[in-house]
Design an enzyme around this catalytic site. Sequence first.
Site, mmCIF file in Angstrom:
data_model
loop_
_atom_site.group_PDB
_atom_site.id
_atom_site.type_symbol
_atom_site.label_atom_id
_atom_site.label_comp_id
_atom_site.label_asym_id
_atom_site.label_seq_id
_atom_site.Cartn_x
_atom_site.Cartn_y
_atom_site.Cartn_z
ATOM 1 N N HIS A 23 0.830 -1.202 0.000
ATOM 2 C CA HIS A 23 0.000 0.000 0.000
ATOM 3 C C HIS A 23 0.870 1.259 0.000
ATOM 4 O O HIS A 23 0.632 2.187 -0.778
ATOM 5 C CB HIS A 23 -0.916 -0.005 1.230
ATOM 6 N N ASP A 121 -6.408 5.563 1.631
ATOM 7 C CA ASP A 121 -6.433 4.151 1.291
ATOM 8 C C ASP A 121 -7.871 3.665 1.459
ATOM 9 O O ASP A 121 -8.512 3.917 2.481
ATOM 10 C CB ASP A 121 -5.491 3.374 2.216
ATOM 11 N N THR A 143 -5.554 -0.124 -3.619
ATOM 12 C CA THR A 143 -4.256 -0.551 -4.141
ATOM 13 C C THR A 143 -4.318 -1.956 -4.744
ATOM 14 O O THR A 143 -3.293 -2.524 -5.101
ATOM 15 C CB THR A 143 -3.190 -0.513 -3.034
ATOM 16 N N ALA A 356 15.006 -8.384 -2.696
ATOM 17 C CA ALA A 356 15.597 -8.023 -3.986
ATOM 18 C C ALA A 356 14.996 -6.722 -4.515
ATOM 19 O O ALA A 356 13.870 -6.373 -4.162
ATOM 20 C CB ALA A 356 15.351 -9.140 -4.997
ATOM 21 N N GLN A 358 13.005 -5.594 -6.851
ATOM 22 C CA GLN A 358 12.130 -6.396 -7.713
ATOM 23 C C GLN A 358 11.894 -5.801 -9.099
ATOM 24 O O GLN A 358 11.901 -6.528 -10.092
ATOM 25 C CB GLN A 358 10.786 -6.644 -7.016
ATOM 26 N N ALA A 396 -6.148 -12.531 0.839
ATOM 27 C CA ALA A 396 -6.800 -11.292 0.402
ATOM 28 C C ALA A 396 -7.098 -11.319 -1.092
ATOM 29 O O ALA A 396 -7.725 -12.246 -1.590
ATOM 30 C CB ALA A 396 -5.965 -10.079 0.819
#
Length: 482
Positions: A23, A121, A143, A356, A358, A396
């Site tokens: 988020h 949010d 999100t 990492a 990403q 989720a």
Amino acid sequence: MDKEQQPQTSPHVLIFPLPAQGHVNSMLKLAELLALAGLKITFLNSDFVHEQLLRHTDVLSRFSKYAGFDFRTIPDGLPDEHPRAGHGFMKIFEFLESTTKPIFKEMMVNIKPRVDCIIADGVLGIAVDVAEELGIPVIQFRTISACCIWAYFAVSDMIQAGELPIKGKEDMDRLITSVPGMETFLRCRDLPSFCRASDTMDSTLQRISQDTRKNFEGHGLLLNTFEDLEGDILSHMRTKAPKIYTVGPLHLHLRTRLSDSSRTLLDQSSNSFHEVDRSCLPWLDKQPKGSVIYVSFGSLAVLSSEEVIEFWFGLVNSGKRFLWVLRPDNMVEKGDSIPVELIEGTKQRGCIVSWAPQEEVLGHGAIGGFLSHSGWNSTLESVVEGVPMICWPYFADQQINSRFVSQVWGLGLDMKDLCDRQIVEKMVNGLMVEKRQEFVKSATKVAKLAKECVNVGGSSYCNLDRLVEDIRSMKLNINLSK
């Protein structure tokens, strides 16, 4: 006027994300896009999140170039030692209501200059409640994917139709027909994980359903997606909420709008709560093109030691090169000693890091596939780089994302609810060898559409401009009403 300078009359926007990695990451990218457009931004993090960002990123120096950009913090109510991961993360909502909400209200009453708009949010009901009470316009930002939001919205319809609750494991492949646009392919096992509650009055299920219904009210709904990916579902959503701003993929949109010099710096930056290990990049440089399967289950998933071992055996037995992000807190408990064949197999063809970079990893030419938890940020990052996916959703929204990746968009394979070494080996070889050409073809096509939508004239590019103008109008209307 320099875009990074904003006049005194610029609208003041407060952005308030749920204090979770995915988020905060996407909402920081949105914040930078709005700052580039000349808006004054206050970004509100929990104390814990802000401390993690200060420890592991250059977030303060990165945003210091934007005039009027301000970071503020607020307690999330959880004790410092709380792991803030796994299913236990859901406890945070109770603490936000009891601890954070009254502090947030006081902050909004006293903040100077007055906030003209809150971008909250969409799961933070406390922010929406306070905004409504104080008469501050609020735009809610979800999100997650549009397809997941639409499924959440339909929870009450599923209950009314008798399609929830799910009655048992034998029920998991039953089709769900009461979510418009998904009647032909959505199974019980593909519903968001909260829908697996045995009681339809389950507090989490009810709260998510009610919060999502509220997302469709107010001044607008902001989504990190794009029309060419989720247009069919978005058309259904617009029958309930006409003002929807699709401005994603946000990370690509930001990269596109930044200058060349800033873009280079962005590639070296992150919004990570974890220490990024960049040693995997030189390792990738030594691997053949498209030969590596990248494995990461995100920031919240917690695996058992047995699951880790099964994944590990599957990766080693596949015979493919792999780069695996294995967080220190990734396992619930520590298992027995690691079998020697896993250690040797990793030395030969693997690389394991705790975290990492990403976006850079997925953009590396050596990456041929992504074994993912199907979090929405990870899914979009893979989509943008044209990397096919194996989906192993944790909770989720991830369950429904994985169904769309495999069944609707044709971008990979779905192995939800399965975890044994033979299945992992089969899936890796299916993605990297047997069905590689068809997945790469689909992924390349969708990646092209993603890039077009954030360029000048693209749907997301135009929608961001529309969002900025609507926020400016909010300030004008407030001034005229005084």
